[in-house]
Enzyme design. Structure first.
Site, PDB file in Angstrom:
ATOM      1  CD  GLU A   1      -2.907   1.187   0.782  1.00  0.00           C
ATOM      2  OE1 GLU A   1      -3.345   0.244   0.184  1.00  0.00           O
ATOM      3  OE2 GLU A   1      -3.917   2.300   1.060  1.00  0.00           O
ATOM      4  CG  ASP A   2       1.259   2.992   3.026  1.00  0.00           C
ATOM      5  OD1 ASP A   2       0.301   3.477   2.451  1.00  0.00           O
ATOM      6  OD2 ASP A   2       1.155   2.802   4.287  1.00  0.00           O
TER       7      ASP A   2
END
Ligand code: MN
Length: 715
Positions: A76-77
C-alpha cells in the site's frame, strides 16, 4: 516501541521450537522499504508494522500471520509489489498481505452508519482467509491506539469507522478484548467530554467498591470450595463504552447502573459450571429472565458461558458469568484461539491454509435453536453468492455473484442502463461482460446514442436489469415494426391509388377491429411483422367502405401486380404472401438454385437463408416459412468465396482473372498469408444463380497453384 526481539520472544512462549527466520526476514525487508517514512507521532514508520505483528503474536497466531503483519503496509505505502512479496515470503503470506491491502483501498466516504452492515459483509467477503481480518483488526487497533496524532477531522472519521465496522467485526470473530479496546478508544474520540466524565466517575466508584469486589470474590471462592470445586474468580469492571451504551439505551444515569462489575467464575468442566450456577443461585436470589445458557446454545461467534444476574449481598444487582477455561479463552481471544486450543500449539500446514471458518460456522448454526440468531449469522455467511461494490461516491451496492457493469448501471437508473456505453472499474476501462469483484469501485460511462442490445441479456445477472432490457427490446421492436408496417401499407395503398393518410384518419380503426386488432397500431405492427399482408388490409378496407369499387380496384390490383417487377422480393416467392420485405441473409448469401428457407424476423420482414446455413438450426422453428426462387435474369447475387493458394507471386491476379472469365463481378477481395506458405483470399463476387456459381468455382480451381475453393457458409 516494540522491537523485533519482543515479537520473537512472544512467539517462543507458545511455539518454543518455531523457526522464525521468515519473520526476521520480513522485519529486515519492512525496515528497508519503509526506511525514511515517519508516523505522525514522529516515530519511524517501522514502529507500526512491529506493533501490529506484536498484537498478532499476543493472539498466538501462526507465523504467516505475523510475517504478514510486518509486511501489511508494504504494498500500500511503498514501492514493493505483491509479486515481490510472494517471491520472497511465499503465497500464504502474499495472500494475506494482498487481502489486507485490498481492504485498505476501500474508501468509505459517506453514510457509514447506514451502510455499516453492508460494509462489514463486504470486508468479510473480501477476507477469504480469516487471518486477513485478524491482521486488519490488529492494524486498526494500533492505529486507534495512536489516534491522538491525527488531525481532529480524521480522528472522528476513523473512530466512527472503528465503532461501526471494526469493533462489530472483532465481536463476530469473538475477540472480546479487541472489541472492548476498539470501542473504548472510539468512544474517547467520538464523545470526548462524555468519555472523560464517565471515566472519572466510574474510576471513583470502582475505588469505593474495591473492598466490595474483594468481598464478593471471597464469598464465591469459599462457597465453591465448600462444595469441592476449585475455581478462579475474577471481578472485572465493564468497559466504558458498554456502560455508556447502557445509559443511553435505558436513558438512565450512572447511579442507576448497578452492574459496573461483572464477576466471572472459571472452572474445569461443563458439569462444574452448572453445579456452580446452582450454588450461586442458592447464595443469592436470581433476577428472573436474566439467566442465559450459552453453553448449550453457543453464540454464532463460538462464545460459550452461563450468564446470570443475582441480587448481591447489599441488595444490588450483580452479573455473574460462569465458564470453563477453554470457553474463557475463546471468549477473550476468539475463534482463532479455539483453533490453537483444539489443535495443539501450532496449526498444521493444511489447516493454516484452509481455516475453513465459514463452513464450520455454518455447521454450528445448524445446532442453534434461536431462529433469529440463526438468521443473523446466515445472512452474514451467505455472502459467497454476493458481491459488494462501490459507486464513485463510496456507496455500497450488493449484487449476485457474477454480476456485470450492466447490472450496476441498471441499479442506478433505468436510463443509465439503457445508455450504458462502457464501464471503469478501479479507474480502468473494462468490457461490459466483466464480472464485478468485491470492493471494486465502478463507474458507468453513458452515451446518449448508446442502446441496449439483445446480447446484454446474456451478461446481466439481476432480474431488474434483465426485465428492463427485455422491455426496451420489445418497445424498440414494436416501434420498428410499426414504422415498417406503415411504410408497407402506404405503398400498398398507393398502388391502388388510395389515400393512406385519409384511411388512417377515417376508417383505419374500423378496419383494425374487423381484422380482430385492438388498435390501429397493433394492425400496422402485425403488417410490419409479416403476420398479415398489407393487401389484406386494403382488401378489408375496400370491402367495408367501397363495395361498389371492388371490381375496379381488384382489376387495378392485378394489373399493378403484373406490371411490377417486384423489386422487393429479390427473386423470391413466398407461398401465399405478396409484398413482404425480403432480405438475403448476409451469413450465407444464398443465390438462385440454392435450397433456401425463409425466416420471419421481428420487424424486418423475411430473411432468406441457405438450408445448410449454420445459423438456421438456431432459428425459431415456427417462424420458418417455405420459399421458392422465381427466375429473374437481370439480378445478380453476392457470394463469398474462400480461396487457398500457394503463396506465390501473381496468385491474386490469376484468381481474379478466372472469376472475371466466368462472367462474375468481383465486389471485394482480401488476402492473408499464413506461416505455412499458403495464401488465403476471400472474394465477394456476384453471380446469377447456383449454376453460375459452380462455373465460377470450377474456373478458379483450374488456376495453377490453387489448393482449395470454398463457398463461405458464414461471414
Ligand atoms: Mn497499517
Amino acid at each position: 516501541m516494540i522491537r523485533i526481539n519482543d515479537i520473537l520472544d512472544q512467539i517462543h512462549t507458545y511455539m518454543p521450537d518455531a523457526d522464525t527466520s521468515l519473520v526476521e526476514k520480513a522485519y529486515v525487508y519492512s525496515a528497508k522499504v519503509h526506511a525514511g517514512q515517519m508516523r505522525l507521532s514522529g516515530e519511524p514508520y517501522l514502529s507500526h508494522p512491529l506493533a501490529v505483528a506484536y498484537i498478532l503474536a499476543q493472539q498466538k497466531l501462526d507465523l504467516s500471520s505475523i510475517t504478514a503483519g510486518l509486511l501489511h503496509d508494504a504494498v500500500e505505502d511503498t514501492l514493493s509489489t505483491i509479486e515481490e512479496i510472494e517471491e520472497m515470503f511465499g503465497p500464504d503470506v502474499a495472500r494475506i498481505v494482498d487481502g489486507v491491502t485490498k481492504i485498505s483501498q476501500i474508501r468509505f466516504q459517506s453514510k457509514i452508519e447506514k451502510q455499516a452492515e453492508n460494509i462489514r459483509k463486504m470486508i468479510l467477503a473480501m477476507s477469504k482467509d480469516i487471518r486477513v481480518l485478524l491482521v486488519k483488526l490488529a492494524d486498526r487497533l494500533h492505529n486507534m491506539r495512536t489516534l491522538q496524532y491525527q488531525k481532529e477531522r480524521k480522528r472522528v472519521k476513523i473512530a466512527r469507522e472503528t465503532l461501526d465496522i471494526y469493533a462489530p467485526l472483532a465481536s463476530r470473530l469473538g475477540i472480546d478484548w479487541i472489541k472492548r479496546e476498539l470501542e473504548d478508544l472510539a468512544f474517547r474520540y467520538l464523545y470526548p467530554e462524555e468519555y472523560e466524565e464517565l471515566k472519572q466517575e466510574v474510576e471513583a466508584r470502582l475505588g469505593e467498591r474495591k473492598a466490595y469486589v474483594e468481598e464478593v470474590k471471597e464469598i464465591i471462592s469459599k462457597k465453591m470450595a465448600e462444595y469441592g470445586l476449585s475455581c478462579r474468580v475474577l471481578g472485572r469492571p465493564k468497559h466504558l463504552y458498554s456502560i455508556f451504551r447502557k445509559m443511553r439505551r435505558r436513558n438512565v444515569s450512572l447511579d442507576e447502573i448497578y452492574d459496573l462489575i461483572a464477576f466471572r467464575i472459571i472452572l474445569k468442566t461443563v458439569t462444574e459450571c452448572y453445579e456452580a450456577l446452582g450454588i450461586v443461585h442458592s447464595l443469592w436470589k436470581p433476577v428472573p429472565g436474566r439467566f442465559k445458557d450459552y453453553i448449550s446454545l453457543p453464540k454464532a461467534n463460538m462464545y460459550q458461558s452461563l450468564h446470570t444476574t443475582v441480587i448481591g449481598p447489599y441488595g444490588e444487582r450483580m452479573e455473574i458469568q460462569i465458564r470453563t477455561e477453554e470457553m474463557d479463552k475463546v471468549a477473550t481471544e476468539g475463534i482463532a484461539a479455539h483453533w490453537l486450543y483444539k489443535e495443539g500449539k501450532v496449526l498444521k500446514k493444511d489447516q493454516q491454509r484452509q481455516f475453513e471458518w465459514l463452513k464450520r460456522l455454518m455447521e454450528w448454526q445448524k445446532e442453534l435453536e434461536d431462529p433469529r440468531e440463526f438468521l443473523e449469522s446466515v445472512r452474514m455467511d451467505l455472502f459467497p453468492d454476493e458481491v459488494y461494490v462501490l459507486t464513485p461516491n463510496g456507496e455500497i451496492k450488493e449484487f449476485p455473484m457474477g454480476a456485470t457493469p450492466i447490472d450496476f448501471a441498471y441499479s442506478i437508473h433505468t436510463e443509465v442502463g439503457h445508455h450504458c456505453a462502457g464501464a471503469k472499474v478501479n479507474g480502468k476501462m473494462v468490457p461490459l461482460k466483466y464480472q464485478l469483484q468485491n470492493g471494486d469501485v465502478v463507474e458507468i460511462i453513458t452515451s446518449k446514442h448508446h442502446k441496449p442490445s439483445r446480447d446484454w441479456l446474456k451478461i446481466a445477472r439481476t432480474s431488474r436489469a434483465r426485465a428492463r432490457i427485455r422491455q426496451w427490446i420489445k418497445t424498440e421492436e414494436r416501434e420498428k415494426s410499426l414504422a415498417l408496417g406503415k411504410d408497407l401499407c402506404n405503398r400498398e395503398f398507393k398502388k391502388h391509388r388510395l389515400d393512406f393518410a385519409e384511411f388512417l384518419k377515417e376508417d383505419a380503426e374500423e378496419v383494425a377491429k374487423s381484422l380482430s386488432f385492438k388498435t390501429v397500431d397493433d394492425m400496422l405492427i402485425a403488417a410490419g411483422y409479416g403476420k398479415i399482408s398489407p393487401s389484406q388490409i386494403v382488401g378489408k378496407y375496400v370491402k367495408l367502405k367501397h363495395v361498389e369499387d371492388v371490381e375496379e380496384l381488384l382489376e387495378q390490383d392485378s394489373a399493378g401486380a403484373s406490371k411490377q417487377k417486384k423489386p422487393q422480393s429479390e427473386g423470391i416467392q413466398i407461398q401465399g404472401h405478396d409484398d413482404i420485405m425480403i432480405h438475403l441473409a448476409k451469413c450465407c448469401t444464398p443465390v438462385p438454385g440454392d435450397e433456401v428457407i425463409g425466416y420471419i424476423t421481428r420487424g424486418r420482414g423475411v430473411t432468406i437463408h441457405r438450408e445448410d446455413c449454420p445459423n438456421v438450426s438456431s432459428l425459431e422453428p415456427d417462424r420458418k416459412i417455405e420459399v421458392t426462387w422465381t427466375t429473374d435474369d437481370d439480378v445478380n447475387y453476392p457470394v463469398m468465396l474462400n480461396v487457398v493458394t500457394a503463396d506465390e507471386k501473381g496468385m491474386l491476379a490469376a484468381v481474379s482473372n478466372a472469376i472475371s472469365a466466368a462472367e462474375a463481378n468481383i465486389l471485394e477481395a482480401k488476402v492473408y498469408t499464413t506461416p505455412d506458405h499458403s495464401a488465403h483470399f476471400t472474394f465477394l463476387a456476384e453471380v446469377r444463380d447456383s449454376g453460375h456459381l459452380k462455373k465460377v468455382i470450377s474456373g478458379i480451381k483450374k488456376v495453377n497453384g490453387v489448393m482449395r475453393v470454398d463457398r463461405q457458409a458464414s461471414v
